[in-house]
Design a protein around this motif. Structure first.
Motif, short mmCIF file in Angstrom:
data_model
loop_
_atom_site.label_atom_id
_atom_site.label_comp_id
_atom_site.label_asym_id
_atom_site.label_seq_id
_atom_site.Cartn_x
_atom_site.Cartn_y
_atom_site.Cartn_z
N SER A 1 44.66 48.02 52.68
CA SER A 1 43.63 47.18 53.27
C SER A 1 43.04 46.24 52.23
O SER A 1 41.95 45.72 52.39
CB SER A 1 42.52 48.04 53.89
N THR A 2 43.78 46.06 51.12
CA THR A 2 43.37 45.15 50.05
C THR A 2 44.36 43.99 50.00
O THR A 2 45.56 44.18 49.91
CB THR A 2 43.37 45.88 48.69
N LEU A 3 43.84 42.78 50.06
CA LEU A 3 44.68 41.58 50.05
C LEU A 3 44.49 40.82 48.75
O LEU A 3 43.36 40.55 48.33
CB LEU A 3 44.31 40.66 51.22
N PHE A 4 45.62 40.46 48.11
CA PHE A 4 45.58 39.58 46.94
C PHE A 4 46.04 38.20 47.38
O PHE A 4 47.13 38.02 47.91
CB PHE A 4 46.50 40.10 45.83
N TYR A 5 45.18 37.20 47.14
CA TYR A 5 45.43 35.83 47.60
C TYR A 5 45.26 34.89 46.42
O TYR A 5 44.16 34.73 45.90
CB TYR A 5 44.44 35.48 48.72
N LYS A 6 46.36 34.28 45.98
CA LYS A 6 46.31 33.39 44.82
C LYS A 6 46.53 31.95 45.25
O LYS A 6 47.42 31.65 46.04
CB LYS A 6 47.38 33.78 43.79
N PHE B 1 35.00 42.25 52.46
CA PHE B 1 34.34 42.17 51.16
C PHE B 1 35.20 41.24 50.33
O PHE B 1 36.36 41.53 50.02
CB PHE B 1 34.23 43.54 50.50
N VAL B 2 34.63 40.09 49.95
CA VAL B 2 35.41 39.03 49.30
C VAL B 2 35.06 38.95 47.82
O VAL B 2 33.89 38.83 47.45
CB VAL B 2 35.15 37.67 49.98
N VAL C 1 39.24 41.50 50.01
CA VAL C 1 40.06 40.31 49.79
C VAL C 1 39.75 39.79 48.39
O VAL C 1 38.61 39.45 48.09
CB VAL C 1 39.77 39.22 50.83
N PHE C 2 40.77 39.74 47.55
CA PHE C 2 40.63 39.20 46.19
C PHE C 2 41.27 37.82 46.17
O PHE C 2 42.47 37.66 46.38
CB PHE C 2 41.30 40.12 45.17
#
Length: 568
Positions: free
Chosen positions: A82-87, A359-360, A334-335
């Motif tokens: 449930s953790t998203l890495f967005y670059k 949580f961003v 969301v990172f």
């Protein structure tokens, strides 16, 4: 004695400038033949921007140490699934991939596809096997340059300066700056680029400019591609593309007997069938013999990592979601690294609604619109305070960054953040920073001309004009000379042709089936009458665009939409 420090421009553009700092004065470096001692407007803006210096948690200032502790705790208490890495592309240095290494090891969800070039890249790869540009010297040595869907003077100002005395032909719905400098401008209708490619292929054969022997020896399916091109009468192509036969013939008058280059932009592939459209354009270039010339060739946004082994790659089994259609609200954490999806991603309202549910964490150098929805903000060290290597997607040269300024103790580099998190979670350590940089600096990649070109043998592209009414407009975006995507000085107007009935300063409501927003109008005769034009980075245009992926590359298709305009 002064000591020059090398600086690689981190910005997301074709030129990949190399600068130098001498006694605190930053200038363009002549060591890089593309930069050639000059720096562009965007680099100057980058040097002037205010960088984040303080971490924030729920709007309050905190120390860097506190922010890292909060991040560590959130990662430990949130399921990795449930953790998203967005670059994003705020900094394209190779060291920026270090945090992804941590999140891959952590088991987080990663993205796939592109908000930029994915469809076009998939098309070229299907034709040639890889997305690699010819050496820049081949562009310099050409006689005529066909600029197709790319505002060359804006997106590639340094590359343009190397060839500005050439003869240009522009193919674009908008009368761009490069179109005004061109001997011929074919102002086609949007999403008819593949039809124009077939139209021109047909004329190539009729003018006996194709090389049957070369096509037989170096390609597969060229006869099928030609058969597609002759399935329709020329007058049909004229009607749908908006390009008169006389103007199409002028193109051949200009290029006959010349060394020809073709510079392709992103605009041609911002559609559901973007890969097919690009394959058709590249197929026309092959039919014309552009690929066989000693000088000339076809340039797109190449795979900058081609020929290199990714130094931070981790072969995990992470779930990957399409960057074009992901739902931020589906994740507890969301990172976001170096990105501004509130402005740059399609369907702005869906992005905002999703971020409000998560949580961003925002990790970057500057405060942007996405930060408004971030619970935790961690400032990264700016590009003058860290070592890096910038690979180019516009040409074959790399740019090197050395440390020019001392970083603030309240900021952290991407490499150091990844290293910190990996140590806290006891994962396999990263490669040494200098080892990574040395690899890229000392690894030479040679251009490899493709062995066989595979033509597309069937085109199934649903035209937008099929559903267009007199009340609809095509949505078109392009780069501005004063901004770069969502960075710097954004222009939030809609540009319309004066003949459509709206005047300068009119406030209008623009709607699509994906959303709506308000704009002020500027009129320009450079805009085709059936188009509504927006500069990239416009804060409101992506309220209108679809958060759906294309058919081949999990990528965005911003222009796959018709819009309606009414006075507010």
């Amino acid at each position: 004695m002064s000591l020059d420090k090398k600086i690689a421009c981190p910005l997301d553009c074709f030129d990949t400038c190399q600068a130098k700092s001498t006694d605190g004065v930053i200038k363009g470096s002549k060591e890089n033949s593309v930069t050639n001692g000059k720096l562009c407007v965007n680099f100057a803006s980058l040097l002037k921007q205010d960088n984040l210096q303080t971490s924030k948690y729920e709007g309050a200032d905190i120390s860097l140490e506190e922010s890292l502790n909060i991040l560590e705790e959130k990662l430990k208490t949130t399921d990795a699934n449930s953790t998203l890495f967005y670059k994003g592309s705020g900094n394209l240095g190779v060291m920026q991939s270090a945090p992804k290494n941590f999140f891959a090891k952590h088991g987080a969800v990663l993205t796939k596809g592109s908000l930029c070039d994915g469809g076009g890249g998939a098309g070229i790869e299907a034709n040639r096997g890889s997305v690699q540009n010819p050496p820049i010297q081949d562009l310099i040595d050409s006689d005529v340059i066909i600029v197709w869907g790319r505002n060359f003077t804006q997106t590639s100002s340094h590359m343009y300066n190397l060839v500005k005395d050439k003869t240009f032909i522009t193919i674009d719905p908008i009368k761009t700056d490069i179109a005004k400098k061109s001997e011929l401008h074919l102002q086609l209708n949007p999403k008819t680029d593949h039809e124009l490619a077939l139209y021109l292929t047909r004329l190539t054969f009729m003018n006996r400019l194709d090389d049957e022997e070369y096509l037989e020896e170096n390609s597969e399916g060229h006869d099928w591609f030609f058969d597609i091109s002759k399935n329709r009468p020329l007058v049909s192509y004229e009607a749908t593309t908006g390009v008169a036969l006389d103007d199409a013939y002028k193109l051949f008058d200009i290029i006959e007997g010349k060394k020809v280059s073709m510079v392709l932009g992103l605009g041609v592939q911002k559609y559901f069938e973007g890969a097919q459209i690009m394959r058709a354009i590249d197929g026309f270039a092959m039919f014309l013999g552009i690929h066989k010339q000693e000088a000339g060739g076809v340039w797109y946004l190449s795979d900058s990592n081609y020929g290199y082994e990714k130094q931070f790659a981790h072969k995990g089994k992470n779930k990957k979601v399409s960057v074009a259609s992901l739902d931020f609200g589906s994740y507890d954490l969301v990172f976001i690294q170096g990105a501004n999806p509130v402005v740059s991603a399609p369907n702005t309202q869906a992005v905002i609604d999703g971020l409000k549910k998560s949580f961003v964490v925002y990790f970057g150098t500057t405060y942007n619109e996405t930060c408004e929805y971030a619970n935790l903000i961690i400032p990264s060290s700016d590009f003058l305070c860290k070592k890096d290597i910038r690979l180019s997607y516009g040409h074959e040269f790399i740019a090197i960054s050395e440390v020019v300024n001392e970083a603030s103790k309240e900021t952290i580099s991407e490499y150091d953040l990844a290293k910190y998190l990996i140590e806290k979670f006891s994962y396999e350590p990263l490669k040494n920073e200098d080892e990574v940089l040395d690899y890229y600096e000392n690894h030479n990649v040679e251009y490899e001309k493709f062995d066989t070109f595979e033509f597309i043998e069937e085109l199934e592209v649903e035209p937008l004009y099929k559903n267009k009414t007199d009340d609809n407009f095509y949505l078109i975006t392009a780069k501005s000379k004063n901004s770069l995507n969502s960075q710097f000085n954004n222009d939030n107007h809609v540009y319309l042709h004066p003949s459509v009935g709206f005047g300068d300063g009119n406030e209008v409501k623009i709607s699509s089936k994906y959303g709506n927003s308000q704009f002020k109008v500027k009129t320009s005769v450079d805009i085709k009458e059936n188009c509504a034009f927006f500069y990239a980075g416009n804060k409101y245009v992506n309220y209108l665009t679809p958060n759906k992926e294309d058919e081949d590359s999990f990528s965005a298709m911003y222009q796959e939409v018709l819009i309606q305009i009414e006075l507010s």
